[in-house]
Design an enzyme around this catalytic site. Structure first.
Site, PDB file in Angstrom:
ATOM      1  CG  ASP A 155      -2.224   0.660   1.057  1.00  0.00           C
ATOM      2  OD1 ASP A 155      -2.600   1.032  -0.273  1.00  0.00           O
ATOM      3  OD2 ASP A 155      -2.880   0.999   2.030  1.00  0.00           O
TER       4      ASP A 155
ATOM      5  CG  LEU B 294      10.967 -16.301  -2.053  1.00  0.00           C
ATOM      6  CD1 LEU B 294      10.568 -16.474  -0.520  1.00  0.00           C
ATOM      7  CD2 LEU B 294      11.290 -15.082  -2.328  1.00  0.00           C
TER       8      LEU B 294
ATOM      9  CD1 TRP C 253     -11.332  -7.107 -10.241  1.00  0.00           C
ATOM     10  CD2 TRP C 253     -10.388  -6.335 -12.167  1.00  0.00           C
ATOM     11  NE1 TRP C 253     -10.405  -7.953 -11.020  1.00  0.00           N
ATOM     12  CE2 TRP C 253     -10.029  -7.772 -12.150  1.00  0.00           C
ATOM     13  CE3 TRP C 253      -9.883  -5.699 -13.422  1.00  0.00           C
ATOM     14  CZ2 TRP C 253      -8.836  -8.199 -12.876  1.00  0.00           C
ATOM     15  CZ3 TRP C 253      -9.103  -6.163 -14.314  1.00  0.00           C
ATOM     16  CH2 TRP C 253      -8.522  -7.519 -14.096  1.00  0.00           C
TER      17      TRP C 253
ATOM     18  CG  HIS D  41       0.812   1.650  -9.397  1.00  0.00           C
ATOM     19  ND1 HIS D  41       0.323   1.279  -8.184  1.00  0.00           N
ATOM     20  CD2 HIS D  41      -0.177   2.425  -9.908  1.00  0.00           C
ATOM     21  CE1 HIS D  41      -0.977   1.448  -7.862  1.00  0.00           C
ATOM     22  NE2 HIS D  41      -1.298   2.115  -8.977  1.00  0.00           N
TER      23      HIS D  41
END
Ligand code: FPP
Length: 223
Positions: free
Chosen positions: A2, A113, A51, A19
């Site tokens: 966030d 990982l 969305w 982003h």
């Protein structure tokens, strides 16, 4: 992850720049988890609720995801990272699904990982899908309803192959779960940092894991 939007806004940049900076933080976090020998890292990359965002932002995010996967696949292979994904993946654009499955396939043999991307993911939807899957198994006669318990239900969720998370890291100071892994986080330790996701560094990851190491987990029992 966030805080990408706020990070961009503070710099007078469009949200997608936040982003993009967030994708850089992903790289650093994956590397840090590799160094810590963390076995599973799940990133909440796109929620079922996302969305509702403007079409342009959704499209840019999907493009960014595809670009990230395409460019980083060789690095994931080199670092022995296995990519997986959870969520209603068929909701994603065809091209994103294709790239996702390509990277999943190309990294399937890795045993370091496991990096799980939550895409078009919602915890409540996952539980509904789990119930549908259980009902199907009952209809087909594979199980009897008397056999349903916590362990069996867990085997009908998207996360059936992975353990429950030990630690949740939430950035940008928000004190909520936001529909993330609701079933799986019953006993997960929560760690909230005011840092915005693009500012979250390897050092911040190490600080979170160190704090986790100081927690006493009792799972509802006594010491
Ligand atoms: C939430 O921040 C973040 C997202 C909805 C997208 C997260 C995506 C990335 C970090 C990049 C692509 C992913 C990968 C795995 C390469 P927000 O936009 O809600 O921020 P805000 O709350 O400050 O507005």
């Amino acid at each position: 992850m966030d805080g990408n939007g706020r990070w961009a806004k503070a710099r007078g940049l469009p949200r997608i720049k936040g982003h993009e900076a967030g994708a850089q933080a992903v790289r650093e976090c994956v590397e840090g988890c590799g160094e810590l020998k963390v076995e599973y890292l799940t990133l909440y990359a796109f929620s079922a609720e996302n969305w509702q965002r403007p079409k342009g932002e959704i499209l840019s995010l999907m493009r960014l995801l595809e670009k990230f996967l395409k460019e980083k696949t060789p690095e994931l292979i080199e670092k022995n990272v296995r990519l997986q994904a959870i969520g209603r993946l068929t909701d994603l654009p065809e091209s994103s699904q294709e790239q996702l499955h390509k990277t999943i396939e190309q990294t399937a043999g890795n045993n370091g990982l496991t990096l799980i991307l939550a895409l078009s993911y919602g915890g409540r939807l996952e539980i509904i899908d789990g119930i549908k899957s259980l009902l199907r198994a009952i209809e087909l006669g594979h199980i009897d309803k008397g056999m349903i318990d916590v362990e069996m239900f867990s085997k009908h969720l998207y996360t059936r192959y992975y353990p429950d998370p030990d630690l949740l890291i939430r950035t940008s100071g928000e004190m909520r779960l936001s529909n993330f892994l609701l079933w799986q986080m019953s006993y997960t330790e929560l760690y909230v940092t005011p840092k915005l996701w693009p500012d979250f560094t390897k050092k911040d990851l190490f600080a979170a894991v160190e704090e986790y190491g100081r927690r006493q987990r009792r799972y509802g029992g006594v010491e």
